[in-house]
Design a protein around this motif. Sequence first.
Motif, PDB file in Angstrom:
ATOM      1  N   ILE A   4       0.818  -1.214   0.000  1.00 41.75           N
ATOM      2  CA  ILE A   4       0.000   0.000   0.000  1.00 41.75           C
ATOM      3  C   ILE A   4       0.853   1.265   0.000  1.00 41.75           C
ATOM      4  CG2 ILE A   4      -1.761   1.293   1.281  1.00 41.75           C
ATOM      5  CD1 ILE A   4      -2.751  -1.306  -0.013  1.00 41.75           C
ATOM      6  N   SER A   5       1.978   1.233   0.715  1.00 42.95           N
ATOM      7  CA  SER A   5       2.821   2.419   0.832  1.00 42.95           C
ATOM      8  C   SER A   5       4.264   1.998   1.063  1.00 42.95           C
ATOM      9  CB  SER A   5       2.343   3.304   1.994  1.00 42.95           C
ATOM     10  OG  SER A   5       3.201   4.411   2.188  1.00 42.95           O
ATOM     11  N   VAL A   6       5.201   2.790   0.524  1.00 48.28           N
ATOM     12  CA  VAL A   6       6.631   2.587   0.767  1.00 48.28           C
ATOM     13  C   VAL A   6       7.178   3.877   1.365  1.00 48.28           C
ATOM     14  CG1 VAL A   6       8.879   2.056  -0.243  1.00 48.28           C
ATOM     15  CG2 VAL A   6       6.808   0.986  -1.180  1.00 48.28           C
ATOM     16  N   CYS A   7       7.816   3.787   2.529  1.00 50.71           N
ATOM     17  CA  CYS A   7       8.318   4.979   3.217  1.00 50.71           C
ATOM     18  C   CYS A   7       9.768   4.769   3.643  1.00 50.71           C
ATOM     19  CB  CYS A   7       7.473   5.285   4.461  1.00 50.71           C
ATOM     20  SG  CYS A   7       5.771   5.770   4.109  1.00 50.71           S
ATOM     21  N   VAL A   8      10.544   5.831   3.570  1.00 53.46           N
ATOM     22  CA  VAL A   8      11.952   5.772   3.983  1.00 53.46           C
ATOM     23  C   VAL A   8      12.260   6.985   4.858  1.00 53.46           C
ATOM     24  CG1 VAL A   8      12.642   4.543   1.894  1.00 53.46           C
ATOM     25  CG2 VAL A   8      12.795   7.041   1.959  1.00 53.46           C
ATOM     26  N   SER A  24      15.545   7.476  13.228  1.00 56.18           N
ATOM     27  CA  SER A  24      15.079   7.376  11.840  1.00 56.18           C
ATOM     28  C   SER A  24      13.611   6.959  11.785  1.00 56.18           C
ATOM     29  CB  SER A  24      15.922   6.360  11.064  1.00 56.18           C
ATOM     30  OG  SER A  24      17.265   6.756  10.996  1.00 56.18           O
ATOM     31  N   ILE A  25      12.891   7.142  12.884  1.00 58.21           N
ATOM     32  CA  ILE A  25      11.506   6.672  12.945  1.00 58.21           C
ATOM     33  C   ILE A  25      10.558   7.516  12.093  1.00 58.21           C
ATOM     34  CG2 ILE A  25      10.729   7.991  14.972  1.00 58.21           C
ATOM     35  CD1 ILE A  25       9.377   5.356  15.933  1.00 58.21           C
ATOM     36  N   PHE A  26      10.998   8.714  11.722  1.00 54.51           N
ATOM     37  CA  PHE A  26      10.153   9.573  10.888  1.00 54.51           C
ATOM     38  C   PHE A  26      10.352   9.191   9.421  1.00 54.51           C
ATOM     39  CE2 PHE A  26      10.945  11.879  14.804  1.00 54.51           C
ATOM     40  CZ  PHE A  26       9.688  12.367  15.134  1.00 54.51           C
ATOM     41  N   LYS A  27       9.326   8.603   8.812  1.00 51.99           N
ATOM     42  CA  LYS A  27       9.406   8.102   7.445  1.00 51.99           C
ATOM     43  C   LYS A  27       8.535   8.940   6.511  1.00 51.99           C
ATOM     44  CE  LYS A  27      11.762   4.468   8.923  1.00 51.99           C
ATOM     45  NZ  LYS A  27      13.206   4.311   8.683  1.00 51.99           N
ATOM     46  N   TYR A  60      10.746  -3.168   7.698  1.00 55.83           N
ATOM     47  CA  TYR A  60       9.644  -3.332   8.648  1.00 55.83           C
ATOM     48  C   TYR A  60       8.326  -3.052   7.955  1.00 55.83           C
ATOM     49  CZ  TYR A  60       6.607  -2.367  12.665  1.00 55.83           C
ATOM     50  OH  TYR A  60       5.576  -2.366  13.570  1.00 55.83           O
ATOM     51  N   ALA A  61       7.396  -3.988   8.094  1.00 55.43           N
ATOM     52  CA  ALA A  61       6.083  -3.862   7.462  1.00 55.43           C
ATOM     53  C   ALA A  61       4.992  -3.804   8.521  1.00 55.43           C
ATOM     54  CB  ALA A  61       5.836  -5.044   6.527  1.00 55.43           C
ATOM     55  N   TYR A  62       3.972  -2.968   8.253  1.00 56.64           N
ATOM     56  CA  TYR A  62       2.857  -2.833   9.189  1.00 56.64           C
ATOM     57  C   TYR A  62       1.540  -2.924   8.416  1.00 56.64           C
ATOM     58  CZ  TYR A  62       0.851  -1.505  13.688  1.00 56.64           C
ATOM     59  OH  TYR A  62       0.175  -1.518  14.895  1.00 56.64           O
ATOM     60  N   PRO A  63       0.630  -3.798   8.861  1.00 59.02           N
ATOM     61  CA  PRO A  63      -0.634  -3.970   8.160  1.00 59.02           C
ATOM     62  C   PRO A  63      -1.523  -2.713   8.229  1.00 59.02           C
ATOM     63  CG  PRO A  63      -0.153  -5.904   9.480  1.00 59.02           C
ATOM     64  CD  PRO A  63       0.831  -4.844   9.895  1.00 59.02           C
ATOM     65  N   MET A  64      -2.053  -2.328   7.088  1.00 60.18           N
ATOM     66  CA  MET A  64      -2.939  -1.160   7.039  1.00 60.18           C
ATOM     67  C   MET A  64      -4.185  -1.387   7.892  1.00 60.18           C
ATOM     68  SD  MET A  64      -4.848  -1.409   3.311  1.00 60.18           S
ATOM     69  CE  MET A  64      -6.044  -0.170   3.793  1.00 60.18           C
ATOM     70  N   ASP A  76      -7.074  11.879  18.167  1.00 60.26           N
ATOM     71  CA  ASP A  76      -6.522  13.221  17.910  1.00 60.26           C
ATOM     72  C   ASP A  76      -5.237  13.189  17.091  1.00 60.26           C
ATOM     73  OD1 ASP A  76      -8.598  14.369  19.412  1.00 60.26           O
ATOM     74  OD2 ASP A  76      -7.478  14.103  21.283  1.00 60.26           O
ATOM     75  N   GLU A  77      -4.760  12.003  16.769  1.00 60.54           N
ATOM     76  CA  GLU A  77      -3.504  11.873  16.026  1.00 60.54           C
ATOM     77  C   GLU A  77      -3.755  11.821  14.520  1.00 60.54           C
ATOM     78  OE1 GLU A  77      -0.341  11.828  16.899  1.00 60.54           O
ATOM     79  OE2 GLU A  77      -0.500  11.729  19.085  1.00 60.54           O
ATOM     80  N   ASP A  78      -2.884  12.493  13.784  1.00 62.38           N
ATOM     81  CA  ASP A  78      -2.856  12.327  12.336  1.00 62.38           C
ATOM     82  C   ASP A  78      -2.044  11.071  12.049  1.00 62.38           C
ATOM     83  OD1 ASP A  78      -3.059  12.750   9.619  1.00 62.38           O
ATOM     84  OD2 ASP A  78      -1.306  14.066   9.543  1.00 62.38           O
ATOM     85  N   LEU A  79      -2.647  10.096  11.383  1.00 66.17           N
ATOM     86  CA  LEU A  79      -1.983   8.808  11.192  1.00 66.17           C
ATOM     87  C   LEU A  79      -1.877   8.461   9.707  1.00 66.17           C
ATOM     88  CD1 LEU A  79      -3.666   6.718  14.052  1.00 66.17           C
ATOM     89  CD2 LEU A  79      -1.366   7.723  14.045  1.00 66.17           C
ATOM     90  N   PRO A  80      -0.971   9.123   8.996  1.00 66.79           N
ATOM     91  CA  PRO A  80      -0.726   8.742   7.596  1.00 66.79           C
ATOM     92  C   PRO A  80       0.029   7.425   7.541  1.00 66.79           C
ATOM     93  CG  PRO A  80       0.896  10.349   8.286  1.00 66.79           C
ATOM     94  CD  PRO A  80      -0.059  10.191   9.445  1.00 66.79           C
ATOM     95  N   TRP A  81       0.045   6.786   6.382  1.00 67.69           N
ATOM     96  CA  TRP A  81       0.865   5.577   6.241  1.00 67.69           C
ATOM     97  C   TRP A  81       2.305   5.909   6.621  1.00 67.69           C
ATOM     98  CZ3 TRP A  81      -3.065   2.879   6.331  1.00 67.69           C
ATOM     99  CH2 TRP A  81      -4.074   2.836   5.372  1.00 67.69           C
ATOM    100  N   GLY A  82       2.930   5.004   7.340  1.00 69.07           N
ATOM    101  CA  GLY A  82       4.288   5.247   7.827  1.00 69.07           C
ATOM    102  C   GLY A  82       4.326   5.828   9.221  1.00 69.07           C
TER     103      GLY A  82
END
Length: 213
Positions: A4-8, A24-27, A60-64, A76-82
């Motif tokens: 669904i998404s690729v983030c670096v 490096s947690i901010f992708k 590292y992969a996380y299920p949508m 209250d959190e903005d939760l974009p992919w990554g």
Amino acid sequence: MKLISVCVGLPREVSWKRKSVTTSIFKQPVNGRVMLRSLNLDGDRQADLTVHGGAEKAVYAYPMEHYTYWRQELPDEDLPWGAFGENLTIEGLSETEVNIGDRFSIGTAVVMVTQPRFPCFKLNLKFGRDDMVKRFLNSRLSGIYFSVVLEGEIGVGDEIKLVSRDENNVTVADIVQIYVREADDNLVRRAVQVPALADGLRTYFQQQIEPEH
């Protein structure tokens, strides 16, 4: 099953509890196709290699599907992919169904399941709250670490195909259960026999059952 998404992300200095921390947690999402190499994605790098990265934690992969839970938990959190520091947001793979040692093809790459994620304090830093590591572990929604069996190009929309199923039938969720000491000894013994299990976890789990001998 689909990518669904690729983030670096590259290491950056941030302030946390009056200290400077490199993380490096901010992708950020990647457009187009990107090379998945033996230690990471092109454009991605781990900050602290003593606890992050390496061949067993290459990507590292996380299920949508887990985002539904977190949007209820953190309205209250903005939760974009990554948002959870994952490189790959995936659809259709569950920790309760995926075995340690299972192999999947994504694009022209092949990856192998090695372990769940057990986050460090940097997840608290990412969300600006002290309870995220605890909440993450309590959720049992760990996500999945892969090693890279075959380097290749991946991109959003790629199908994720099962290449081979590990015959030991120890799931990612089983490993989380062992980690939090909610598993019986039989499961622990089965887990330490899985060749693909990350070495650090194997050693840790063996210590749980050694006192019997």
